[in-house]
Design an enzyme around this catalytic site. Structure first.
Site, PDB file in Angstrom:
ATOM      1  N   LYS A 240       0.851  -1.181   0.000  1.00  0.00           N
ATOM      2  CA  LYS A 240       0.000   0.000   0.000  1.00  0.00           C
ATOM      3  C   LYS A 240       0.889   1.233   0.000  1.00  0.00           C
ATOM      4  O   LYS A 240       1.789   1.353   0.841  1.00  0.00           O
ATOM      5  CB  LYS A 240      -0.908   0.009   1.238  1.00  0.00           C
ATOM      6  CG  LYS A 240      -1.778   1.252   1.397  1.00  0.00           C
ATOM      7  CD  LYS A 240      -2.833   1.350   0.311  1.00  0.00           C
ATOM      8  CE  LYS A 240      -3.758   2.543   0.565  1.00  0.00           C
ATOM      9  NZ  LYS A 240      -4.746   2.706  -0.517  1.00  0.00           N
TER      10      LYS A 240
ATOM     11  N   THR B 207      -4.813  -4.294   1.541  1.00  0.00           N
ATOM     12  CA  THR B 207      -4.266  -2.937   1.531  1.00  0.00           C
ATOM     13  C   THR B 207      -4.941  -2.048   2.576  1.00  0.00           C
ATOM     14  O   THR B 207      -4.281  -1.205   3.187  1.00  0.00           O
ATOM     15  CB  THR B 207      -4.416  -2.301   0.140  1.00  0.00           C
ATOM     16  OG1 THR B 207      -5.791  -2.351  -0.265  1.00  0.00           O
ATOM     17  CG2 THR B 207      -3.566  -3.048  -0.877  1.00  0.00           C
TER      18      THR B 207
ATOM     19  N   GLN C 154      31.645  18.631  -9.089  1.00  0.00           N
ATOM     20  CA  GLN C 154      32.047  17.276  -8.680  1.00  0.00           C
ATOM     21  C   GLN C 154      32.921  17.308  -7.433  1.00  0.00           C
ATOM     22  O   GLN C 154      32.782  16.471  -6.535  1.00  0.00           O
ATOM     23  CB  GLN C 154      32.794  16.591  -9.830  1.00  0.00           C
ATOM     24  CG  GLN C 154      31.943  16.244 -11.036  1.00  0.00           C
ATOM     25  CD  GLN C 154      31.662  17.431 -11.934  1.00  0.00           C
ATOM     26  OE1 GLN C 154      32.225  18.513 -11.766  1.00  0.00           O
ATOM     27  NE2 GLN C 154      30.785  17.228 -12.916  1.00  0.00           N
TER      28      GLN C 154
ATOM     29  N   ASN D 268      23.046  20.982 -10.575  1.00  0.00           N
ATOM     30  CA  ASN D 268      23.415  22.390 -10.511  1.00  0.00           C
ATOM     31  C   ASN D 268      22.378  23.191 -11.299  1.00  0.00           C
ATOM     32  O   ASN D 268      22.232  23.004 -12.509  1.00  0.00           O
ATOM     33  CB  ASN D 268      24.808  22.594 -11.098  1.00  0.00           C
ATOM     34  CG  ASN D 268      25.321  24.012 -10.900  1.00  0.00           C
ATOM     35  OD1 ASN D 268      24.703  24.814 -10.224  1.00  0.00           O
ATOM     36  ND2 ASN D 268      26.459  24.308 -11.505  1.00  0.00           N
TER      37      ASN D 268
ATOM     38  N   HIS E 155      21.380  26.386 -12.988  1.00  0.00           N
ATOM     39  CA  HIS E 155      22.158  27.523 -13.492  1.00  0.00           C
ATOM     40  C   HIS E 155      21.339  28.812 -13.548  1.00  0.00           C
ATOM     41  O   HIS E 155      20.207  28.839 -14.023  1.00  0.00           O
ATOM     42  CB  HIS E 155      22.699  27.217 -14.893  1.00  0.00           C
ATOM     43  CG  HIS E 155      23.716  26.131 -14.912  1.00  0.00           C
ATOM     44  ND1 HIS E 155      25.013  26.307 -14.478  1.00  0.00           N
ATOM     45  CD2 HIS E 155      23.627  24.836 -15.300  1.00  0.00           C
ATOM     46  CE1 HIS E 155      25.688  25.184 -14.613  1.00  0.00           C
ATOM     47  NE2 HIS E 155      24.871  24.274 -15.100  1.00  0.00           N
TER      48      HIS E 155
END
Length: 270
Positions: free
Chosen positions: A17, A64, A226, A252, A254
């Site tokens: 579930k 569920t 990096q 990143n 920009h």
């Protein structure tokens, strides 16, 4: 996943579930202060339930709705504030111990960052605001008590305006995702402190932020995305020894400079 041979075929299955939304509020009896968490819980169970696939017999399937109601019931049973990791472990332990056919329980939880607000410089007793980054965890518990526990951060946005090798005029803006694997091998080896993992989560977040920005007066030089990512991962492992390994994702975002001519013909960077 549970693996069995059924009628000559390799058979794998899991059922569960997803996205059970839970809000839990506690009130401290001494201070009168409220505490709140919001969790999105997903449960997957690995079970011996071949009959449900080949004989139309679902008696071994945990429904569920039962999973959903169990999440609510276990949250209510938590009489004191606890970390999302501890709740995930307790929930997984319940499914593997209560149902004989369940061999492994996988509980994944995302905690929203409800933060106490300050009014007139003081923490409000019952006022909260929603923050940004999310606290995540996954607990995998086997019936034997074996444990695989991860904790993470999703969407931690950090930005600095200098000390970037690429271009001093470009903002260094990242959105960080971290998953860390704890070194505990069994449920019994987990520290018995309700907020232990919350403290570790805050420790990790502080390490990441401190490493990214550096000292407040001078900052820290970043030769590349990096390199910064590597330094953040290394600092996390060095300063939070409970974590055995980390995985970092650091897109990143920009912001590029644009030249806009003013009425006077001057160039303006934005």
């Amino acid at each position: 996943m549970a693996k069995e041979v059924v009628e000559g075929f390799n058979f794998q299955q899991r059922h569960g579930k997803e996205r059970v939304r839970v809000a839990r509020v506690w009130k401290d009896k001494k201070s009168g202060r409220y505490f709140v968490v919001e969790w999105r819980v997903s449960v997957s169970l690995l079970s011996h339930c071949i009959n449900s696939y080949i004989r139309d017999d679902n008696s071994d399937i945990v429904a569920t709705d039962t999973m959903k109601n169990t999440v609510y019931a276990k949250a209510k049973e938590c009489s004191k504030v606890l970390s999302v990791e501890n709740f995930a472990i307790e929930l997984a332990k319940h499914f593997t111990s209560f149902y004989k056919q369940v061999t492994t329980a996988i509980v994944n939880i995302v905690e929203k960052p409800w933060e106490r607000i300050n009014v007139d410089g003081r923490p409000h007793e019952h006022g909260f605001k929603l923050g940004s980054e999310k606290h995540t965890t996954e607990a995998i518990v086997k019936k034997s008590g074996e444990l695989w526990l991860t904790s993470g951060i999703e969407g931690l946005s950090l930005l600095k305006t200098t000390k970037d090798e690429e271009d001093s005029s470009v903002l260094f803006f990242i959105v960080l995702y971290l998953h860390g694997w704890y070194s505990y091998e069994s449920v019994g080896s987990v520290p018995q402190k309700p907020l232990y993992f919350t403290e570790k989560y805050l420790d990790v977040k502080k390490v990441l932020v401190d490493t990214f920005f550096g000292p407040p007066n001078v900052g820290v030089y970043s030769p590349s995305v990096q390199s910064t990512l590597y330094q953040m991962a290394k600092a996390t492992l060095n300063r939070v020894p409970d974590i055995s390994s980390v995985q970092l994702k650091m897109p990143n975002i920009h912001f590029l400079p644009a030249n806009i001519s003013s009425k006077e013909g001057q160039i303006v960077k934005v």
